[in-house]
Design a protein around this motif. Structure first.
Motif, PDB file in Angstrom:
ATOM      1  N   THR A   1     -60.004  12.562  20.086  1.00 51.77           N
ATOM      2  CA  THR A   1     -59.184  12.864  18.909  1.00 51.77           C
ATOM      3  C   THR A   1     -58.668  11.593  18.230  1.00 51.77           C
ATOM      4  O   THR A   1     -58.513  11.571  17.008  1.00 51.77           O
ATOM      5  CB  THR A   1     -58.013  13.790  19.272  1.00 51.77           C
ATOM      6  OG1 THR A   1     -57.339  13.299  20.437  1.00 51.77           O
ATOM      7  CG2 THR A   1     -58.517  15.205  19.527  1.00 51.77           C
ATOM      8  N   ASP A   2     -58.423  10.544  18.998  1.00 54.75           N
ATOM      9  CA  ASP A   2     -58.034   9.272  18.377  1.00 54.75           C
ATOM     10  C   ASP A   2     -59.203   8.692  17.584  1.00 54.75           C
ATOM     11  O   ASP A   2     -59.024   8.140  16.493  1.00 54.75           O
ATOM     12  CB  ASP A   2     -57.572   8.266  19.438  1.00 54.75           C
ATOM     13  CG  ASP A   2     -56.180   8.570  19.963  1.00 54.75           C
ATOM     14  OD1 ASP A   2     -55.365   9.142  19.205  1.00 54.75           O
ATOM     15  OD2 ASP A   2     -55.908   8.222  21.129  1.00 54.75           O
ATOM     16  N   TRP A   3     -60.395   8.790  18.154  1.00 54.81           N
ATOM     17  CA  TRP A   3     -61.586   8.309  17.445  1.00 54.81           C
ATOM     18  C   TRP A   3     -61.832   9.113  16.176  1.00 54.81           C
ATOM     19  O   TRP A   3     -62.120   8.553  15.120  1.00 54.81           O
ATOM     20  CB  TRP A   3     -62.797   8.405  18.374  1.00 54.81           C
ATOM     21  CG  TRP A   3     -64.111   8.139  17.711  1.00 54.81           C
ATOM     22  CD1 TRP A   3     -64.605   6.929  17.295  1.00 54.81           C
ATOM     23  CD2 TRP A   3     -65.124   9.115  17.403  1.00 54.81           C
ATOM     24  NE1 TRP A   3     -65.858   7.095  16.740  1.00 54.81           N
ATOM     25  CE2 TRP A   3     -66.195   8.415  16.791  1.00 54.81           C
ATOM     26  CE3 TRP A   3     -65.220  10.490  17.592  1.00 54.81           C
ATOM     27  CZ2 TRP A   3     -67.359   9.079  16.374  1.00 54.81           C
ATOM     28  CZ3 TRP A   3     -66.371  11.142  17.172  1.00 54.81           C
ATOM     29  CH2 TRP A   3     -67.415  10.432  16.574  1.00 54.81           C
ATOM     30  N   LEU A   4     -61.694  10.428  16.266  1.00 58.98           N
ATOM     31  CA  LEU A   4     -61.883  11.272  15.084  1.00 58.98           C
ATOM     32  C   LEU A   4     -60.896  10.902  13.978  1.00 58.98           C
ATOM     33  O   LEU A   4     -61.258  10.857  12.800  1.00 58.98           O
ATOM     34  CB  LEU A   4     -61.725  12.740  15.463  1.00 58.98           C
ATOM     35  CG  LEU A   4     -62.820  13.341  16.332  1.00 58.98           C
ATOM     36  CD1 LEU A   4     -62.386  14.699  16.881  1.00 58.98           C
ATOM     37  CD2 LEU A   4     -64.129  13.477  15.553  1.00 58.98           C
TER      38      LEU A   4
ATOM     39  N   GLU B   1     -52.738  20.865  11.888  1.00 58.50           N
ATOM     40  CA  GLU B   1     -51.437  20.839  12.558  1.00 58.50           C
ATOM     41  C   GLU B   1     -50.981  19.420  12.876  1.00 58.50           C
ATOM     42  O   GLU B   1     -49.791  19.102  12.756  1.00 58.50           O
ATOM     43  CB  GLU B   1     -51.499  21.689  13.826  1.00 58.50           C
ATOM     44  CG  GLU B   1     -51.966  23.118  13.583  1.00 58.50           C
ATOM     45  CD  GLU B   1     -51.319  23.746  12.361  1.00 58.50           C
ATOM     46  OE1 GLU B   1     -50.089  23.928  12.361  1.00 58.50           O
ATOM     47  OE2 GLU B   1     -52.048  24.047  11.384  1.00 58.50           O
ATOM     48  N   TRP B   2     -51.889  18.545  13.258  1.00 56.18           N
ATOM     49  CA  TRP B   2     -51.520  17.170  13.598  1.00 56.18           C
ATOM     50  C   TRP B   2     -51.064  16.407  12.353  1.00 56.18           C
ATOM     51  O   TRP B   2     -50.083  15.664  12.397  1.00 56.18           O
ATOM     52  CB  TRP B   2     -52.715  16.489  14.254  1.00 56.18           C
ATOM     53  CG  TRP B   2     -52.441  15.186  14.944  1.00 56.18           C
ATOM     54  CD1 TRP B   2     -51.214  14.623  15.209  1.00 56.18           C
ATOM     55  CD2 TRP B   2     -53.420  14.285  15.471  1.00 56.18           C
ATOM     56  NE1 TRP B   2     -51.376  13.420  15.870  1.00 56.18           N
ATOM     57  CE2 TRP B   2     -52.720  13.207  16.045  1.00 56.18           C
ATOM     58  CE3 TRP B   2     -54.815  14.296  15.506  1.00 56.18           C
ATOM     59  CZ2 TRP B   2     -53.378  12.136  16.653  1.00 56.18           C
ATOM     60  CZ3 TRP B   2     -55.463  13.246  16.112  1.00 56.18           C
ATOM     61  CH2 TRP B   2     -54.765  12.170  16.684  1.00 56.18           C
ATOM     62  N   VAL B   3     -51.748  16.584  11.250  1.00 57.40           N
ATOM     63  CA  VAL B   3     -51.332  15.941  10.001  1.00 57.40           C
ATOM     64  C   VAL B   3     -49.909  16.362   9.624  1.00 57.40           C
ATOM     65  O   VAL B   3     -49.067  15.531   9.264  1.00 57.40           O
ATOM     66  CB  VAL B   3     -52.316  16.275   8.858  1.00 57.40           C
ATOM     67  CG1 VAL B   3     -51.680  16.031   7.497  1.00 57.40           C
ATOM     68  CG2 VAL B   3     -53.587  15.446   8.985  1.00 57.40           C
TER      69      VAL B   3
ATOM     70  N   ARG C   1     -54.986  18.950  20.763  1.00 60.96           N
ATOM     71  CA  ARG C   1     -55.708  17.686  20.945  1.00 60.96           C
ATOM     72  C   ARG C   1     -56.380  17.643  22.308  1.00 60.96           C
ATOM     73  O   ARG C   1     -57.549  17.236  22.422  1.00 60.96           O
ATOM     74  CB  ARG C   1     -54.758  16.504  20.783  1.00 60.96           C
ATOM     75  CG  ARG C   1     -54.259  16.249  19.377  1.00 60.96           C
ATOM     76  CD  ARG C   1     -53.513  14.918  19.332  1.00 60.96           C
ATOM     77  NE  ARG C   1     -54.400  13.829  19.712  1.00 60.96           N
ATOM     78  CZ  ARG C   1     -53.962  12.606  20.069  1.00 60.96           C
ATOM     79  NH1 ARG C   1     -52.660  12.354  20.104  1.00 60.96           N
ATOM     80  NH2 ARG C   1     -54.826  11.660  20.384  1.00 60.96           N
ATOM     81  N   ARG C   2     -55.656  18.033  23.337  1.00 61.52           N
ATOM     82  CA  ARG C   2     -56.222  17.992  24.684  1.00 61.52           C
ATOM     83  C   ARG C   2     -57.432  18.912  24.796  1.00 61.52           C
ATOM     84  O   ARG C   2     -58.469  18.537  25.354  1.00 61.52           O
ATOM     85  CB  ARG C   2     -55.157  18.392  25.700  1.00 61.52           C
ATOM     86  CG  ARG C   2     -55.666  18.325  27.153  1.00 61.52           C
ATOM     87  CD  ARG C   2     -54.572  18.611  28.152  1.00 61.52           C
ATOM     88  NE  ARG C   2     -54.162  20.021  28.138  1.00 61.52           N
ATOM     89  CZ  ARG C   2     -53.034  20.474  27.618  1.00 61.52           C
ATOM     90  NH1 ARG C   2     -52.168  19.636  27.045  1.00 61.52           N
ATOM     91  NH2 ARG C   2     -52.752  21.764  27.658  1.00 61.52           N
ATOM     92  N   ARG C   3     -57.324  20.106  24.226  1.00 61.07           N
ATOM     93  CA  ARG C   3     -58.434  21.043  24.325  1.00 61.07           C
ATOM     94  C   ARG C   3     -59.642  20.574  23.511  1.00 61.07           C
ATOM     95  O   ARG C   3     -60.785  20.748  23.946  1.00 61.07           O
ATOM     96  CB  ARG C   3     -57.992  22.444  23.855  1.00 61.07           C
ATOM     97  CG  ARG C   3     -57.042  23.121  24.804  1.00 61.07           C
ATOM     98  CD  ARG C   3     -57.677  23.361  26.183  1.00 61.07           C
ATOM     99  NE  ARG C   3     -58.771  24.341  26.084  1.00 61.07           N
ATOM    100  CZ  ARG C   3     -60.038  24.087  26.413  1.00 61.07           C
ATOM    101  NH1 ARG C   3     -60.404  22.882  26.861  1.00 61.07           N
ATOM    102  NH2 ARG C   3     -60.959  25.032  26.314  1.00 61.07           N
ATOM    103  N   LEU C   4     -59.420  19.949  22.363  1.00 50.24           N
ATOM    104  CA  LEU C   4     -60.556  19.423  21.617  1.00 50.24           C
ATOM    105  C   LEU C   4     -61.188  18.260  22.359  1.00 50.24           C
ATOM    106  O   LEU C   4     -62.426  18.152  22.419  1.00 50.24           O
ATOM    107  CB  LEU C   4     -60.136  18.987  20.210  1.00 50.24           C
ATOM    108  CG  LEU C   4     -61.271  18.445  19.325  1.00 50.24           C
ATOM    109  CD1 LEU C   4     -62.414  19.453  19.202  1.00 50.24           C
ATOM    110  CD2 LEU C   4     -60.745  18.061  17.941  1.00 50.24           C
ATOM    111  N   ASP C   5     -60.369  17.386  22.930  1.00 44.78           N
ATOM    112  CA  ASP C   5     -60.914  16.303  23.755  1.00 44.78           C
ATOM    113  C   ASP C   5     -61.826  16.864  24.838  1.00 44.78           C
ATOM    114  O   ASP C   5     -62.924  16.341  25.086  1.00 44.78           O
ATOM    115  CB  ASP C   5     -59.773  15.511  24.412  1.00 44.78           C
ATOM    116  CG  ASP C   5     -59.007  14.626  23.451  1.00 44.78           C
ATOM    117  OD1 ASP C   5     -59.572  14.233  22.414  1.00 44.78           O
ATOM    118  OD2 ASP C   5     -57.825  14.319  23.741  1.00 44.78           O
ATOM    119  N   GLU C   6     -61.370  17.940  25.489  1.00 49.11           N
ATOM    120  CA  GLU C   6     -62.135  18.521  26.595  1.00 49.11           C
ATOM    121  C   GLU C   6     -63.393  19.234  26.103  1.00 49.11           C
ATOM    122  O   GLU C   6     -64.485  19.052  26.671  1.00 49.11           O
ATOM    123  CB  GLU C   6     -61.243  19.493  27.366  1.00 49.11           C
ATOM    124  CG  GLU C   6     -60.092  18.813  28.086  1.00 49.11           C
ATOM    125  CD  GLU C   6     -59.016  19.785  28.570  1.00 49.11           C
ATOM    126  OE1 GLU C   6     -58.141  19.364  29.335  1.00 49.11           O
ATOM    127  OE2 GLU C   6     -59.070  20.987  28.176  1.00 49.11           O
TER     128      GLU C   6
END
Length: 231
Positions: free
Chosen positions: A20-23, A152-154, A192-197
């Protein structure tokens, strides 16, 4: 197009690298332009007129229906009951607390009932609505998560960034509070954690689609907020 090879090259040599940081990084400059958008500063500093705030909320309300449908698709495609519980709880908040804020804002600022759900939406609003609908109907779980992470993060980042002026209209403060509270922070962290996974399980083609979906959603966020900023 960004690929899993691009991600692996970026992650090499970095401690605790997260997809998610890379994205977020590959979505620049749109990401920072959205989080730091002058609309949010004007809102937090009380510089939006009543009419401008109401107009912004009408446009933003245009996302509630397709966004709720998107969450429904996410619940249906989630790989576990644990995911469905979290997404279902968020659906409940969206259709209760957040919807209530919209409706009370429309009442307070005199938005006619017919305009609340049948507005002349801006082209940028319609383009974003289309993205939400298309991702829900055709996207996989990771692609849906990518859209949810962005939206949601934005909003969490701009709400954490701004400095509120004293004497804001209570409904303006309530709109900020919806995106700056511990429960919302926990939900964004979970997304974020679930997308990372989930991203780690994708083949190359699906990974590229997920990354493109993330970047396109960021671009639509920027275009929307540029369009609704009072001139």
């Amino acid at each position: 197009m960004s690929t899993s090879s691009d991600w692996n090259a970026w992650a090499a040599g970095r401690d605790s690298a997260r997809i998610t940081d890379w994205l977020r990084e590959i979505s620049e400059p749109d990401w920072s332009a959205t989080v730091n958008h002058p609309l949010f500063d004007a809102l937090a500093e009380g510089r939006l007129s009543d009419a401008d705030f109401a107009a912004y909320m009408v446009q933003d309300y245009g996302f509630v229906d397709p966004f709720t449908a998107l969450i429904g698709f996410a619940i249906g495609r989630a790989p576990s009951m644990a995911d469905r519980v979290v997404l279902g709880q968020f659906m409940g908040m969206l259709t209760s607390d957040e919807n209530s804020t919209f409706q009370r804002t429309f009442e307070a600022f005199g938005v006619p009932a017919a305009q609340r759900e049948a507005s002349d939406y801006l082209p940028e609003t319609r383009a974003f609505q289309a993205l939400l609908r298309e991702t829900g109907s055709a996207g996989g779980y990771a692609e849906i998560l990518a859209v949810l992470v962005v939206t949601e993060w934005v909003y969490l980042e701009w709400a954490l960034r701004i400095t509120r002026a004293e004497g804001l209209h209570p409904l303006v403060g309530e709109w900020i509070d919806l995106h700056d509270n511990p429960a919302f922070q926990d939900f964004v962290a979970w997304l974020r954690r679930r997308l990372d996974e989930e991203a780690q399980t994708l083949d190359d083609a699906a990974f590229a689609r997920m990354a493109e979906c993330f970047r396109e959603t960021v671009a639509r966020e920027r275009a929307f907020h540029d369009a609704v900023m009072p001139r």
